[in-house]
Design a protein around this motif. Structure first.
Motif, PDB file in Angstrom:
ATOM      1  N   MET A 105     -74.670  10.192  42.999  1.00 10.91           N
ATOM      2  CA  MET A 105     -76.062  10.552  43.106  1.00 10.91           C
ATOM      3  C   MET A 105     -76.230  12.056  42.976  1.00 10.91           C
ATOM      4  O   MET A 105     -75.325  12.817  43.280  1.00 10.91           O
ATOM      5  N   TYR A 106     -77.386  12.444  42.544  1.00  6.97           N
ATOM      6  CA  TYR A 106     -77.729  13.846  42.360  1.00  6.97           C
ATOM      7  C   TYR A 106     -78.967  14.179  43.172  1.00  6.97           C
ATOM      8  O   TYR A 106     -79.845  13.332  43.335  1.00  6.97           O
ATOM      9  N   LYS A 107     -79.043  15.395  43.648  1.00  8.23           N
ATOM     10  CA  LYS A 107     -80.246  15.894  44.297  1.00  8.23           C
ATOM     11  C   LYS A 107     -80.781  17.042  43.449  1.00  8.23           C
ATOM     12  O   LYS A 107     -80.038  17.924  43.054  1.00  8.23           O
ATOM     13  N   ALA A 108     -82.066  16.978  43.175  1.00  4.22           N
ATOM     14  CA  ALA A 108     -82.711  18.050  42.426  1.00  4.22           C
ATOM     15  C   ALA A 108     -83.297  19.041  43.416  1.00  4.22           C
ATOM     16  O   ALA A 108     -83.850  18.657  44.445  1.00  4.22           O
ATOM     17  N   TYR A 109     -83.159  20.313  43.108  1.00  6.77           N
ATOM     18  CA  TYR A 109     -83.695  21.377  43.946  1.00  6.77           C
ATOM     19  C   TYR A 109     -84.557  22.292  43.091  1.00  6.77           C
ATOM     20  O   TYR A 109     -84.319  22.439  41.893  1.00  6.77           O
ATOM     21  N   ARG A 110     -85.557  22.903  43.712  1.00  5.71           N
ATOM     22  CA  ARG A 110     -86.414  23.875  43.022  1.00  5.71           C
ATOM     23  C   ARG A 110     -86.370  25.168  43.822  1.00  5.71           C
ATOM     24  O   ARG A 110     -86.579  25.178  45.032  1.00  5.71           O
ATOM     25  N   CYS A 111     -86.105  26.273  43.122  1.00  5.42           N
ATOM     26  CA  CYS A 111     -86.095  27.585  43.761  1.00  5.42           C
ATOM     27  C   CYS A 111     -87.542  28.024  43.968  1.00  5.42           C
ATOM     28  O   CYS A 111     -88.348  27.981  43.035  1.00  5.42           O
ATOM     29  N   ASN A 112     -87.879  28.420  45.172  1.00  6.90           N
ATOM     30  CA  ASN A 112     -89.243  28.850  45.471  1.00  6.90           C
ATOM     31  C   ASN A 112     -89.530  30.251  44.962  1.00  6.90           C
ATOM     32  O   ASN A 112     -90.689  30.638  44.863  1.00  6.90           O
ATOM     33  N   LYS A 113     -88.497  30.999  44.627  1.00  3.68           N
ATOM     34  CA  LYS A 113     -88.684  32.374  44.173  1.00  3.68           C
ATOM     35  C   LYS A 113     -88.794  32.464  42.649  1.00  3.68           C
ATOM     36  O   LYS A 113     -89.724  33.048  42.128  1.00  3.68           O
ATOM     37  N   CYS A 114     -87.825  31.870  41.926  1.00  2.00           N
ATOM     38  CA  CYS A 114     -87.837  31.977  40.458  1.00  2.00           C
ATOM     39  C   CYS A 114     -88.267  30.681  39.767  1.00  2.00           C
ATOM     40  O   CYS A 114     -88.308  30.611  38.550  1.00  2.00           O
ATOM     41  N   ARG A 115     -88.580  29.614  40.529  1.00  2.00           N
ATOM     42  CA  ARG A 115     -89.105  28.342  40.021  1.00  2.00           C
ATOM     43  C   ARG A 115     -88.141  27.589  39.103  1.00  2.00           C
ATOM     44  O   ARG A 115     -88.555  26.778  38.291  1.00  2.00           O
ATOM     45  N   VAL A 116     -86.847  27.817  39.219  1.00  2.00           N
ATOM     46  CA  VAL A 116     -85.845  27.109  38.430  1.00  2.00           C
ATOM     47  C   VAL A 116     -85.545  25.778  39.108  1.00  2.00           C
ATOM     48  O   VAL A 116     -85.423  25.706  40.321  1.00  2.00           O
ATOM     49  N   VAL A 117     -85.454  24.714  38.318  1.00  2.00           N
ATOM     50  CA  VAL A 117     -85.083  23.404  38.838  1.00  2.00           C
ATOM     51  C   VAL A 117     -83.633  23.151  38.447  1.00  2.00           C
ATOM     52  O   VAL A 117     -83.259  23.323  37.291  1.00  2.00           O
ATOM     53  N   PHE A 118     -82.804  22.732  39.418  1.00  2.00           N
ATOM     54  CA  PHE A 118     -81.392  22.468  39.139  1.00  2.00           C
ATOM     55  C   PHE A 118     -80.944  21.267  39.954  1.00  2.00           C
ATOM     56  O   PHE A 118     -81.554  20.922  40.959  1.00  2.00           O
ATOM     57  N   ALA A 119     -79.887  20.596  39.494  1.00  2.00           N
ATOM     58  CA  ALA A 119     -79.368  19.397  40.152  1.00  2.00           C
ATOM     59  C   ALA A 119     -77.938  19.654  40.603  1.00  2.00           C
ATOM     60  O   ALA A 119     -77.169  20.321  39.927  1.00  2.00           O
ATOM     61  N   ILE A 120     -77.599  19.085  41.779  1.00  2.00           N
ATOM     62  CA  ILE A 120     -76.257  19.216  42.342  1.00  2.00           C
ATOM     63  C   ILE A 120     -75.795  17.820  42.763  1.00  2.00           C
ATOM     64  O   ILE A 120     -76.556  17.090  43.400  1.00  2.00           O
ATOM     65  N   PRO A 121     -74.544  17.423  42.426  1.00  2.00           N
ATOM     66  CA  PRO A 121     -74.023  16.132  42.906  1.00  2.00           C
ATOM     67  C   PRO A 121     -73.930  16.117  44.435  1.00  2.00           C
ATOM     68  O   PRO A 121     -73.612  17.130  45.059  1.00  2.00           O
ATOM     69  N   THR A 122     -74.206  14.970  45.039  1.00  2.00           N
ATOM     70  CA  THR A 122     -74.233  14.883  46.502  1.00  2.00           C
ATOM     71  C   THR A 122     -72.862  15.132  47.122  1.00  2.00           C
ATOM     72  O   THR A 122     -72.785  15.670  48.229  1.00  2.00           O
ATOM     73  N   GLU A 123     -71.772  14.784  46.427  1.00  2.00           N
ATOM     74  CA  GLU A 123     -70.452  15.049  47.010  1.00  2.00           C
ATOM     75  C   GLU A 123     -70.170  16.543  47.084  1.00  2.00           C
ATOM     76  O   GLU A 123     -69.511  17.006  48.018  1.00  2.00           O
ATOM     77  N   ASP A 124     -70.692  17.313  46.148  1.00  2.00           N
ATOM     78  CA  ASP A 124     -70.552  18.780  46.221  1.00  2.00           C
ATOM     79  C   ASP A 124     -71.365  19.353  47.385  1.00  2.00           C
ATOM     80  O   ASP A 124     -70.935  20.298  48.045  1.00  2.00           O
ATOM     81  N   ILE A 125     -72.529  18.773  47.642  1.00  2.00           N
ATOM     82  CA  ILE A 125     -73.363  19.231  48.751  1.00  2.00           C
ATOM     83  C   ILE A 125     -72.656  18.970  50.083  1.00  2.00           C
ATOM     84  O   ILE A 125     -72.603  19.841  50.951  1.00  2.00           O
ATOM     85  N   ARG A 126     -72.078  17.766  50.228  1.00  2.00           N
ATOM     86  CA  ARG A 126     -71.340  17.439  51.455  1.00  2.00           C
ATOM     87  C   ARG A 126     -70.150  18.377  51.653  1.00  2.00           C
ATOM     88  O   ARG A 126     -69.878  18.824  52.765  1.00  2.00           O
ATOM     89  N   ARG A 127     -69.432  18.677  50.575  1.00  2.00           N
ATOM     90  CA  ARG A 127     -68.276  19.562  50.665  1.00  2.00           C
ATOM     91  C   ARG A 127     -68.692  20.972  51.076  1.00  2.00           C
ATOM     92  O   ARG A 127     -68.039  21.601  51.911  1.00  2.00           O
ATOM     93  N   MET A 128     -69.794  21.466  50.521  1.00  2.00           N
ATOM     94  CA  MET A 128     -70.271  22.796  50.875  1.00  2.00           C
ATOM     95  C   MET A 128     -70.718  22.857  52.337  1.00  2.00           C
ATOM     96  O   MET A 128     -70.492  23.854  53.016  1.00  2.00           O
ATOM     97  N   GLU A 129     -71.355  21.793  52.830  1.00  2.00           N
ATOM     98  CA  GLU A 129     -71.796  21.765  54.228  1.00  2.00           C
ATOM     99  C   GLU A 129     -70.606  21.743  55.180  1.00  2.00           C
ATOM    100  O   GLU A 129     -70.648  22.369  56.235  1.00  2.00           O
ATOM    101  N   LYS A 130     -69.525  21.036  54.820  1.00  2.00           N
ATOM    102  CA  LYS A 130     -68.319  21.030  55.646  1.00  2.00           C
ATOM    103  C   LYS A 130     -67.682  22.417  55.722  1.00  2.00           C
ATOM    104  O   LYS A 130     -67.152  22.805  56.753  1.00  2.00           O
TER     105      LYS A 130
END
Length: 69
Positions: free
Chosen positions: A1-26
């Protein structure tokens, strides 16, 4: 699965795989936009990257993809 994020400053939309998000949080790391801004919001969650990209319009410029909408 992927999560899409939007930057509130530069308005760029980007996607990150959920396993990468979990790894970064750990590791205690924060999620930032590709330009280094920490102010991001999470608009949507998708099952595939293709589904994520279908919601926006992209134009090919040389070797790069540029988002229009």
């Amino acid at each position: 699965m992927y999560k899409a994020y939007r930057c509130n400053k530069c308005r760029v939309v980007f996607a990150i795989p959920t396993e990468d998000i979990r790894r970064m949080e750990k590791q205690g790391r924060y999620i930032a936009c590709p330009f280094g801004h920490k102010e991001i919001s999470e608009p949507d969650k998708y099952d595939s990257l293709k589904e994520c990209m279908d919601n926006s319009v992209y134009v090919r410029e040389g070797r790069r993809m540029r988002q229009i909408k």
